[in-house]
Write an enzyme that holds these catalytic residues in place. Structure first.
Site, short mmCIF file in Angstrom:
data_model
loop_
_atom_site.label_atom_id
_atom_site.label_comp_id
_atom_site.label_asym_id
_atom_site.label_seq_id
_atom_site.Cartn_x
_atom_site.Cartn_y
_atom_site.Cartn_z
N THR A 118 2.99 0.28 -7.27
CA THR A 118 2.35 0.17 -8.58
C THR A 118 2.12 1.55 -9.20
O THR A 118 2.35 1.74 -10.41
CB THR A 118 1.00 -0.57 -8.45
OG1 THR A 118 1.22 -1.85 -7.86
CG2 THR A 118 0.35 -0.74 -9.81
N GLU A 167 -9.95 1.29 29.92
CA GLU A 167 -9.40 2.25 28.97
C GLU A 167 -8.91 3.52 29.67
O GLU A 167 -7.94 4.14 29.25
CB GLU A 167 -10.44 2.60 27.91
CG GLU A 167 -10.96 1.42 27.10
CD GLU A 167 -9.84 0.61 26.46
OE1 GLU A 167 -8.76 1.17 26.20
OE2 GLU A 167 -10.04 -0.60 26.24
N GLY A 172 2.50 2.50 -2.61
CA GLY A 172 2.47 3.19 -3.91
C GLY A 172 3.44 2.66 -4.93
O GLY A 172 3.80 3.37 -5.88
N GLY A 198 0.77 -1.23 0.00
CA GLY A 198 0.00 0.00 0.00
C GLY A 198 0.80 1.28 0.00
O GLY A 198 0.25 2.36 0.22
#
Length: 514
Positions: free
Chosen positions: A111, A331, A109, A107
């Site tokens: 390509t 949390e 970049g 992912g």
């Protein structure tokens, strides 16, 4: 086509000759008809398959449309200048490049950069994948490699271009190390690729440049990586903060953003995101605006989109009130310790179930970090342990929701030992006895458990009231949490200023990880 017609004519003549000799040709006719049908089916399949693989792709992408990879783009463009200025290169006696290998996480970049390379050099662009050369039939992969390079040269000549770029994605499938007897077909395909890139039949006009991408350059065959084949290896890494901001500006161009949207803040929140994740983030924010029937995309929508990309879509689970309160306490334990160590780290707290998590705290790093000190690793362990300790201080017991917290803390402790940051000093990881490693890991976790307990104890009584607010609101932003923390008025311990970043979540069951 002429060869097929010649074979067909000879076959018909042979059958007529046998018939004249009064030989029963019915079985032969049946076998011949069956062979012709199978031949036609294989021929159509091969033609359709190669047609799909070798159809030149449209390459309207330019380097200006690729964000977050300035160093990689500059390095690639310098390499591509060998194609653009071939006359000047020839006068200097420089050998043309045969291949460029793009490596990096998914992912980022790779390509897009290959397509931009074709635009930059005005070359024919053909795209394929390493898996498309792998077949169970012997010789098929090697034949496809030959056809691919032949098609690239023919297309370049047809379009009056003097260069062609072949992009091979996931080349590790095709170019893995040779020598495995069970993968001789793979070896033949790789051998053909090596020959096409730098063999006796390699031609200079038109020049064929191979651009390949992989996430695993370590498993590629050394013959593929030597100079003369892949002459350049370019790292296409995850973007830094400035790179993420550049990508966000590109992806949000033309989208109706509210005036309150702060892309720089979003870039800070998305530490570790790839270009593909940032594109998905912008798209998800627009989808949220569509669901809410809004005309503009707001900062809140981007915040929810970050949560969705990181943790997944909200689930339909409905925990009981007691479970929700426990998750909120858990949390808040993470958030308190994180905020004590570095003010301003907590982005928001939520108990809305996403993916396997019942709740989580998202933190913002001040800067992108590539090295981690001993103090930083200890503080990350403190944050990981804080959730279960907050439960223990409030309820007197712990739950299974902290499983991934413990896995994360244990992994950090092992990193400390293997990097020579523990009591036993520098160690040889390969020869380190498991008993020694486990003893030191337990000591580190026990010590940080004690430190974390001391940090949380002053907030024991106040956590319950704020947990009720978290349950009512479901999600609390960092500013509201800091206002509460300041109102409590406890003095934060000194010497806790190293950044802590990431997502700390409480899981829904003992088997889940987060």
């Amino acid at each position: 086509m002429l060869i097929k017609e010649w074979i067909l004519g000879v076959g018909v003549a042979f059958l007529i000759f046998l018939a004249m000799l009064h030989v029963n040709v019915v079985p032969l006719l049946f076998l011949a008809g069956l062979g012709v049908v199978l031949w036609m089916m294989m021929d159509r399949r091969s033609a359709a398959s190669m047609g799909n693989r070798e159809t030149p792709a449209r390459h309207s992408v330019s380097f200006d449309e690729i964000g977050g990879q300035e160093h990689a783009k500059k390095e690639l463009m310098e390499a591509l200048d060998f194609l653009r200025y071939r006359d000047r290169i020839k006068n200097l006696g420089i050998r043309p490049l045969k291949g460029i290998l793009l490596t990096g996480p998914p992912g980022t970049g790779k390509t897009l950069m290959a397509k931009a390379a074709a635009t930059y050099t005005d070359s024919v662009f053909l795209s394929t994948s390493g898996s498309e050369f792998v077949e169970m039939y012997v010789g098929v992969g090697a034949q496809r490699v030959r056809d691919l390079f032949r098609r690239a040269r023919q297309t370049a000549k047809k379009e009056n271009k003097d260069s062609a770029i072949i992009f091979i994605d996931e080349i590790d499938v095709l170019g893995g190390r040779r020598g495995n007897l069970s993968h001789q077909e793979y070896d033949q395909t790789l051998n053909q690729l090596l020959t096409e890139m730098d063999g006796m039949s390699t031609t200079q006009s038109p020049l064929v440049l191979v651009v390949a991408a992989t996430n695993r350059p370590d498993i590629l065959d050394p013959a593929l990586l030597r100079p003369g084949r892949f002459d350049r290896q370019i790292k296409v890494d995850l973007p830094d903060k400035e790179g993420r901001l550049h990508i966000l500006k590109i992806q949000t161009k033309g989208k109706p953003l509210a005036k309150s949207v702060d892309l720089e803040h979003i870039a800070r929140e998305t530490y570790g995101f790839s270009g593909a994740q940032l594109e998905s983030l912008v798209n998800e924010a627009a989808i949220i605006a569509l669901r809410q029937e809004k005309e503009e995309v707001t900062q809140q929508m981007f915040r929810d989109a970050v949560d969705k990309v990181l943790m997944g879509e909200k689930t339909g689970r409905k925990p009981t009130d007691d479970d929700l309160e426990r998750v909120a306490v858990h949390e808040l334990g993470h958030a308190i310790v994180s905020e004590l160590m570095r003010p301003g780290t907590v982005s928001h707290i939520t108990i809305a179930p996403r993916g396997n998590a019942l709740g989580f705290v998202r933190q913002i790093p001040e800067t992108d970090r590539y090295l981690y000190t001993l103090d930083h690793l200890k503080q990350q362990i403190n944050v990981a342990l804080a959730g279960s300790l907050a439960e223990e201080l409030h309820y007197g017991n712990r739950s299974t929701g902290a499983q991934n917290d413990f896995m994360q803390a244990s992994g950090l402790a092992r990193t400390m030992v293997k990097c020579g940051l523990s009591r036993i000093g520098i160690v040889d990881e390969e020869n380190l006895p498991d008993a020694v490693l486990d003893t030191e890991v337990r000591h580190i976790l026990s010590e940080q458990d004690r430190v974390t307990r001391e940090l949380l104890t002053p907030y024991k009584d106040e956590v319950a009231a704020f947990a009720d607010l978290v349950v009512q609101e479901e999600s609390i932003d960092g500013r509201q949490f800091r206002d509460w923390l300041d109102s409590v008025g406890h003095n934060a311990p000194t010497g806790l200023k190293n950044p802590v970043s990431g997502v700390v979540a409480m899981e829904s069951d003992v088997s889940a990880s987060f």
